[in-house]
Design a protein around this motif. Structure first.
Motif, short mmCIF file in Angstrom:
data_model
loop_
_atom_site.label_atom_id
_atom_site.label_comp_id
_atom_site.label_asym_id
_atom_site.label_seq_id
_atom_site.Cartn_x
_atom_site.Cartn_y
_atom_site.Cartn_z
N ILE A 79 128.51 13.99 -15.72
CA ILE A 79 127.21 14.18 -16.36
C ILE A 79 126.29 13.12 -15.79
CG2 ILE A 79 125.96 14.34 -18.54
CD1 ILE A 79 128.66 14.76 -19.93
N ARG A 80 125.14 13.52 -15.30
CA ARG A 80 124.25 12.56 -14.66
C ARG A 80 122.80 12.98 -14.84
NH1 ARG A 80 125.37 14.30 -8.33
NH2 ARG A 80 123.87 16.04 -8.27
N THR A 81 121.91 12.03 -14.60
CA THR A 81 120.49 12.33 -14.51
C THR A 81 120.06 12.17 -13.07
OG1 THR A 81 120.09 11.54 -16.77
CG2 THR A 81 118.18 11.74 -15.32
N ASN A 82 119.48 13.22 -12.51
CA ASN A 82 119.09 13.23 -11.11
C ASN A 82 117.56 13.28 -11.01
OD1 ASN A 82 119.56 13.18 -8.37
ND2 ASN A 82 119.82 15.38 -8.19
N ILE A 97 118.65 19.99 -18.94
CA ILE A 97 117.35 19.67 -19.54
C ILE A 97 116.67 18.62 -18.66
CG2 ILE A 97 117.88 20.18 -21.96
CD1 ILE A 97 118.63 17.25 -22.31
N LYS A 98 115.40 18.41 -18.91
CA LYS A 98 114.67 17.34 -18.23
C LYS A 98 114.33 16.25 -19.24
CE LYS A 98 112.66 20.22 -14.58
NZ LYS A 98 113.52 19.63 -13.52
N THR A 99 114.46 15.02 -18.79
CA THR A 99 114.17 13.87 -19.65
C THR A 99 112.93 13.15 -19.14
OG1 THR A 99 115.58 12.39 -18.35
CG2 THR A 99 116.59 13.54 -20.20
N THR A 100 112.07 12.74 -20.05
CA THR A 100 110.89 11.97 -19.67
C THR A 100 111.16 10.48 -19.85
OG1 THR A 100 109.94 12.12 -21.89
CG2 THR A 100 109.35 13.85 -20.33
N HIS A 101 110.63 9.71 -18.93
CA HIS A 101 110.77 8.25 -18.98
C HIS A 101 109.42 7.62 -19.26
CE1 HIS A 101 114.83 7.68 -16.78
NE2 HIS A 101 114.78 8.89 -17.30
N CYS A 102 109.45 6.37 -19.72
CA CYS A 102 108.21 5.64 -19.98
C CYS A 102 108.37 4.19 -19.55
CB CYS A 102 107.82 5.74 -21.45
SG CYS A 102 109.03 5.04 -22.59
N LEU A 103 107.26 3.54 -19.33
CA LEU A 103 107.25 2.12 -18.98
C LEU A 103 107.15 1.29 -20.26
CD1 LEU A 103 104.86 2.10 -15.89
CD2 LEU A 103 107.36 2.13 -15.91
N VAL A 104 108.01 0.31 -20.39
CA VAL A 104 108.02 -0.53 -21.59
C VAL A 104 108.16 -2.00 -21.20
CG1 VAL A 104 108.92 1.21 -23.18
CG2 VAL A 104 110.51 -0.16 -21.81
N VAL A 206 118.91 16.22 -16.31
CA VAL A 206 120.29 16.01 -16.72
C VAL A 206 121.12 17.16 -16.16
CG1 VAL A 206 121.89 15.80 -18.65
CG2 VAL A 206 119.62 14.76 -18.80
N GLN A 207 122.17 16.82 -15.43
CA GLN A 207 122.97 17.82 -14.74
C GLN A 207 124.44 17.68 -15.08
OE1 GLN A 207 121.96 16.74 -10.68
NE2 GLN A 207 120.40 18.36 -10.56
N LEU A 208 125.14 18.81 -15.02
CA LEU A 208 126.60 18.82 -15.05
C LEU A 208 127.06 19.14 -13.64
CD1 LEU A 208 127.36 20.81 -18.34
CD2 LEU A 208 126.91 18.37 -18.04
N VAL A 209 127.93 18.31 -13.10
CA VAL A 209 128.38 18.44 -11.71
C VAL A 209 129.89 18.57 -11.71
CG1 VAL A 209 128.35 17.41 -9.41
CG2 VAL A 209 126.46 16.99 -10.99
N TYR A 210 130.39 19.60 -11.05
CA TYR A 210 131.84 19.81 -11.03
C TYR A 210 132.23 20.65 -9.83
CZ TYR A 210 130.23 24.07 -13.42
OH TYR A 210 129.56 25.22 -13.77
N ALA A 211 133.52 20.62 -9.54
CA ALA A 211 134.10 21.46 -8.49
C ALA A 211 135.08 22.41 -9.14
CB ALA A 211 134.80 20.61 -7.44
N GLN A 239 111.74 14.20 -29.29
CA GLN A 239 110.81 13.88 -28.22
C GLN A 239 111.56 13.29 -27.03
OE1 GLN A 239 107.90 11.24 -29.92
NE2 GLN A 239 106.66 12.92 -30.74
N GLY A 240 110.91 13.32 -25.89
CA GLY A 240 111.53 12.73 -24.71
C GLY A 240 112.23 13.71 -23.80
N TYR A 241 112.14 14.99 -24.16
CA TYR A 241 112.82 16.02 -23.35
C TYR A 241 111.84 17.13 -22.98
CZ TYR A 241 117.30 14.09 -24.94
OH TYR A 241 118.35 13.27 -25.22
N LEU A 242 112.13 17.76 -21.86
CA LEU A 242 111.48 18.99 -21.45
C LEU A 242 112.57 20.01 -21.21
CD1 LEU A 242 109.01 17.51 -18.80
CD2 LEU A 242 108.47 18.13 -21.15
N THR A 243 112.48 21.20 -21.80
CA THR A 243 113.50 22.22 -21.62
C THR A 243 113.02 23.28 -20.64
OG1 THR A 243 112.67 23.37 -23.57
CG2 THR A 243 114.52 21.88 -23.87
#
Length: 243
Positions: A79-82, A97-104, A206-211, A239-243
């Motif tokens: 499981i990873r975020t690319n 899904i897509k995750t949004t990031h912010c500067l803090v 966010v991705q699922l990667v497998y063989a 909040q924080g996601y885009l589907t």
């Protein structure tokens, strides 16, 4: 006629096997990799639910932000975020899904200063995720229009794990780019300040990667679909996601 009879018997045999397999409870061992912060905020409840649903399934976890090689490492699923397009056609990649990031930044770092323009980011040290040799940058997206800006960094602190970035920004060592979900409670409590909120820093997938692995079809299919549905349901409610 004999050939036709053999074909029918063979088809009946296959159907019986499939029916028998469909009634078997999923069981076996799944080895998977997941970044620690993602496990804490997103995956742990889904994993617990899956194990309670299928008591004959065993799990081995590798909690790491390293980019796992599912073809050569002893891992069934990563499981990873690319943040870029996948270029390896030899593995199966499922976008979830897509995750949004912010500067803090911490209040101690800013000392009451309010940033109003992107160029002011260079007045403060930065904290970045990645390896030592990897170039660091923030890719900013304006949330009200299509403008995008690349900010190239010379980080004061660099960590190969998201938790290292998180604790460094809490300690006031610099500005960091973090998933919104990770820092939402800290922003609300005042422990961290959301800088330039009209800009979204990085949108990750966010991705699922497998063989393909023989003998794991049923258990892997169940696990993969459980994770996908669970993460998408969670994203719809936070909040924080885009589907």
């Amino acid at each position: 006629m004999k050939n036709a009879k053999k074909i029918i018997e063979h088809a009946d045999h296959i159907e019986n096997i499939l029916l028998k397999q469909s009634s078997i409870e999923p069981q076996g061992l799944i080895k998977f990799s997941c970044p620690p912060m993602m496990m804490q905020h997103q995956i742990q409840p889904l994993l617990t639910q899956f194990l309670k649903t299928y008591p004959k399934v065993n799990i081995e976890m590798e909690l790491s932000s390293r980019r796992v090689d599912v073809l050569n490492d002893d891992i069934d699923l990563a499981i990873r975020t690319n943040f870029s397009a996948n270029e390896d056609s030899s593995i199966i990649v499922r976008d979830v899904i897509k995750t949004t990031h912010c500067l803090v930044a911490s209040p101690a770092l800013l000392q009451g200063r309010q940033l109003t323009h992107i160029t002011e980011l260079y007045d403060f040290p930065s904290i970045a995720l990645g390896s030592q040799k990897q170039a660091s940058h923030w890719h900013l997206h304006n949330i009200s229009h299509a403008e995008q800006i690349e900010i190239h960094l010379q980080p004061r602190v660099k960590s190969n794990d998201l938790s290292g970035v998180y604790h460094a920004v809490l300690d006031g060592l610099g500005i960091a780019d973090l998933p919104y979900l990770t820092v939402e409670k800290d922003i609300q409590s005042g422990r961290l300040i959301h800088i330039l909120p009209e800009w979204c820093s990085n949108i990750g997938t966010v991705q699922l990667v497998y063989a393909s692995r023989k003998g794991q079809a049923m258990i892997m299919d169940k696990f993969i679909e459980h994770l996908i549905q669970g993460m998408r349901n969670y994203a719809d409610q936070h909040q924080g996601y885009l589907t």
